[in-house]
Design an enzyme around this catalytic site. Structure first.
Site, PDB file in Angstrom:
ATOM      1  N   THR A  56     -21.987  36.992   9.783  1.00  0.00           N
ATOM      2  CA  THR A  56     -21.695  38.110   8.885  1.00  0.00           C
ATOM      3  C   THR A  56     -20.187  38.366   8.823  1.00  0.00           C
ATOM      4  OG1 THR A  56     -22.090  39.600  10.746  1.00  0.00           O
ATOM      5  CG2 THR A  56     -23.919  39.282   9.216  1.00  0.00           C
ATOM      6  N   ASP A  76      -8.420  22.967  14.169  1.00  0.00           N
ATOM      7  CA  ASP A  76      -7.098  23.418  13.753  1.00  0.00           C
ATOM      8  C   ASP A  76      -7.124  23.162  12.259  1.00  0.00           C
ATOM      9  OD1 ASP A  76      -4.422  23.348  12.811  1.00  0.00           O
ATOM     10  OD2 ASP A  76      -3.743  23.188  14.871  1.00  0.00           O
ATOM     11  N   HIS A  77      -7.310  24.205  11.472  1.00  0.00           N
ATOM     12  CA  HIS A  77      -7.636  23.947  10.060  1.00  0.00           C
ATOM     13  C   HIS A  77      -6.492  23.253   9.308  1.00  0.00           C
ATOM     14  CE1 HIS A  77      -5.496  27.701   9.213  1.00  0.00           C
ATOM     15  NE2 HIS A  77      -5.470  27.358   7.948  1.00  0.00           N
ATOM     16  N   LYS A  84      -9.889  28.412  16.672  1.00  0.00           N
ATOM     17  CA  LYS A  84      -8.781  28.836  17.508  1.00  0.00           C
ATOM     18  C   LYS A  84      -8.817  30.350  17.671  1.00  0.00           C
ATOM     19  CE  LYS A  84      -4.789  29.860  15.535  1.00  0.00           C
ATOM     20  NZ  LYS A  84      -4.739  30.969  14.559  1.00  0.00           N
ATOM     21  N   HIS A 113      -0.864  24.809  14.687  1.00  0.00           N
ATOM     22  CA  HIS A 113      -0.538  24.170  13.409  1.00  0.00           C
ATOM     23  C   HIS A 113       0.820  23.465  13.410  1.00  0.00           C
ATOM     24  CE1 HIS A 113      -3.863  26.638  12.466  1.00  0.00           C
ATOM     25  NE2 HIS A 113      -3.221  27.711  12.080  1.00  0.00           N
TER      26      HIS A 113
END
Ligand code: BG6
Length: 494
Positions: free
Chosen positions: A14, A181-182, A152, A244
């Site tokens: 959600t 780690d997008h 993360k 990043h």
């Protein structure tokens, strides 16, 4: 490639991440035929919700955030029937037993061979407890594979990351843990290795003989939004630097892997992290790392609040919302080449860019009598623009001798029909196929923390070097000086 059938468990179903990223990613994968038909998604959160309510949340999220709309009714219905919701108290193992019963039903209904992927969009303090309950509730007793995908931050510093890792290792093997780690899911970050290793004319120059410095900028226009509580304890160094930024640095600096396989690539990346030169004293941190915090500022018509006025932020906070660092990779290839990295909130533009500046001594000797030449640059634009360009020198048309820099550009986001998949689509798809190339391995995470901890420790001792910058500016002056002292400057970003 279609993933093998699996049940996907979305813990935190959600929450914001599910709504903005995960549901849309699943829909895009489905629409593109990358999810096998043998799948089910179980949304899990504490709040009670019926399957119908859950599917209607899903529908709204897709129409708001997905690059495809849910406008084909038949397709939508076929997709939505794979989604169910269960309210779960994650501290109670009995709930996990119920979840197991539900899972067995779903596996039967959708003919799924016992593969289970657990996506924890939860606070990291819950990763351990959830893993234990997955095990104790019998959720890992199926024949298929089991994978844990976690967001993360992976810890707050090295000791807490180690502790977390030890907990997870009691339940999952390293190859079953997919740490997100997008940034690694971003198309142009993945493109770095292709640009480097699939072309003949970059790699021979990719070293300290030819490269003067590398600059990595991750600038954001947003402030801390509604995440003040988390951010005030974290700060830019932990929030963006440890993950990043260092990940992008490794992609730029790594050696060619022996094969294009996940483990080989990650082996090379970790070598870069191991070669990072730590700062040996607080003085060294202070002269190589700049930190800043935004104060109020005017952007266009808008008056933006300072960081200390943001919700859930301490009024006396010394948390950095900006940092810039000069980093060295102490290995044979990079000896002596500074990597300048910077990131900040409330900067003038949202952009992620890597600039590789080439040396130009030889050319400048030849042209010394006429003019100072601009150095050659290779610029990799990661987002929101995607592409690369190189800056070369050419004769100014019509002039006698004048030389001017011109750009040769490949703009990926300008190509008609390009619809770049979102990072999360790519990463969920990879995790479902068991490809961990673009996930961070424990040794990478731990080396990155060790490096960052060295900076954080010096900062904690004394906060007098914290500088202030107004919202909407390019950050503290000291960041300009950092390069100026070396005879360089930040290249303007686009
Ligand atoms: C997240 C950080 O990891 O990355 C955020 O926690 C930041 O603070 C975000 O805003 C930036 O991601 P992107 O993809 O928008 O550049």
């Amino acid at each position: 490639v279609t993933s093998t059938g699996a049940v996907y468990y979305l813990f935190g179903a959600t929450g914001d991440l599910a709504r903005r990223k995960l549901f849309p990613a699943l829909y895009s994968l489905y629409k593109e035929g990358k999810l096998s038909n043998n799948f089910a998604v179980v949304g899990l959160a504490r709040r009670p919700r019926s399957n119908e309510q859950f599917r209607s949340d899903l529908y709204e999220s897709i129409n708001e955030f997905c690059r495809y709309k849910a406008d084909d009714e038949e397709l939508w219905n076929a997709f939505a029937q794979h989604f169910v919701y269960m309210s779960l108290d994650i501290n109670n193992v009995d709930g996990f037993r119920e979840l197991n019963t539900l899972s067995c039903e779903l596996e039967e209904r959708f003919d799924i061979p016992g593969n289970r992927l657990f996506y924890l969009a939860l606070a990291p303090s819950l990763f351990g407890p959830v893993s234990f309950n997955l095990r104790d509730g019998g959720m890992l007793e199926t024949k298929g594979w089991h994978r844990l995908v976690i967001e993360k931050p992976f810890g707050y510093d090295l000791p807490s990351a180690q502790q977390l890792n030890e907990q997870l290792n009691q339940v999952f093997k390293e190859e079953e843990i997919f740490r997100i780690d997008h940034y690694l899911g971003k198309e142009m970050v993945q493109n770095i290795e292709v640009i480097r290793f699939a072309n003949g004319f970059f790699e021979p120059l990719w070293n300290n003989n030819h490269i003067a410095n590398v600059q990595i900028t991750l600038s954001e226009t947003v402030g801390v939004e509604e995440r003040g509580g988390y951010y005030d304890k974290s700060g830019a160094l932990r929030d963006m630097g440890q993950n990043h930024m260092l990940q992008m640095l490794t992609m730029i600096a790594m050696e060619p892997p022996s094969r294009l396989h996940g483990e080989d690539i990650r082996d090379e990346k970790v070598k870069v992290l191991r070669s990072l030169r730590g700062y040996s004293s607080s003085e060294e941190v202070r002269s190589n790392v700049v930190r800043g915090q935004y104060t109020s500022g005017q952007v266009g018509e808008k008056e933006l609040p300072g960081y200390r006025q943001e919700d859930s932020v301490d009024e006396q906070s010394t948390t950095e919302t900006y940092f810039a660092a000069k980093v060295f990779v102490d290995n044979f290839r990079w000896a002596g080449v500074p990597f300048y990295i910077r990131t900040g909130k409330r900067l003038p533009v949202k952009t992620t860019e890597v600039v590789v500046e080439f040396k130009s001594e030889a050319q400048n000797v030849l042209f010394a009598q006429r003019q100072k030449l601009a150095p050659n640059l290779l610029v990799i634009r990661v987002n929101p623009m995607e592409g690369i360009y190189i800056k070369i020198n050419a004769k100014k048309p019509g002039s006698d001798n004048e030389v001017q820099p011109v750009s040769m550009e490949f703009c990926q986001s300008c190509q008609i029909g390009i619809n770049t998949p979102e990072a999360y689509e790519r990463l969920i798809h990879d995790a479902a196929r068991g490809d961990s190339t673009y996930f961070t391995r424990w040794d990478e995470v731990s080396h990155a923390w060790a490096f960052v901890d060295g900076i954080a420790k010096a900062w904690q001792e004394d906060s007098s070097d914290l500088e202030f910058y107004s919202a909407g500016s390019w950050g503290p002056e000291a960041a300009v000086k950092l390069l100026d002292n070396d005879g360089f400057h930040w290249w303007p970003v686009n």
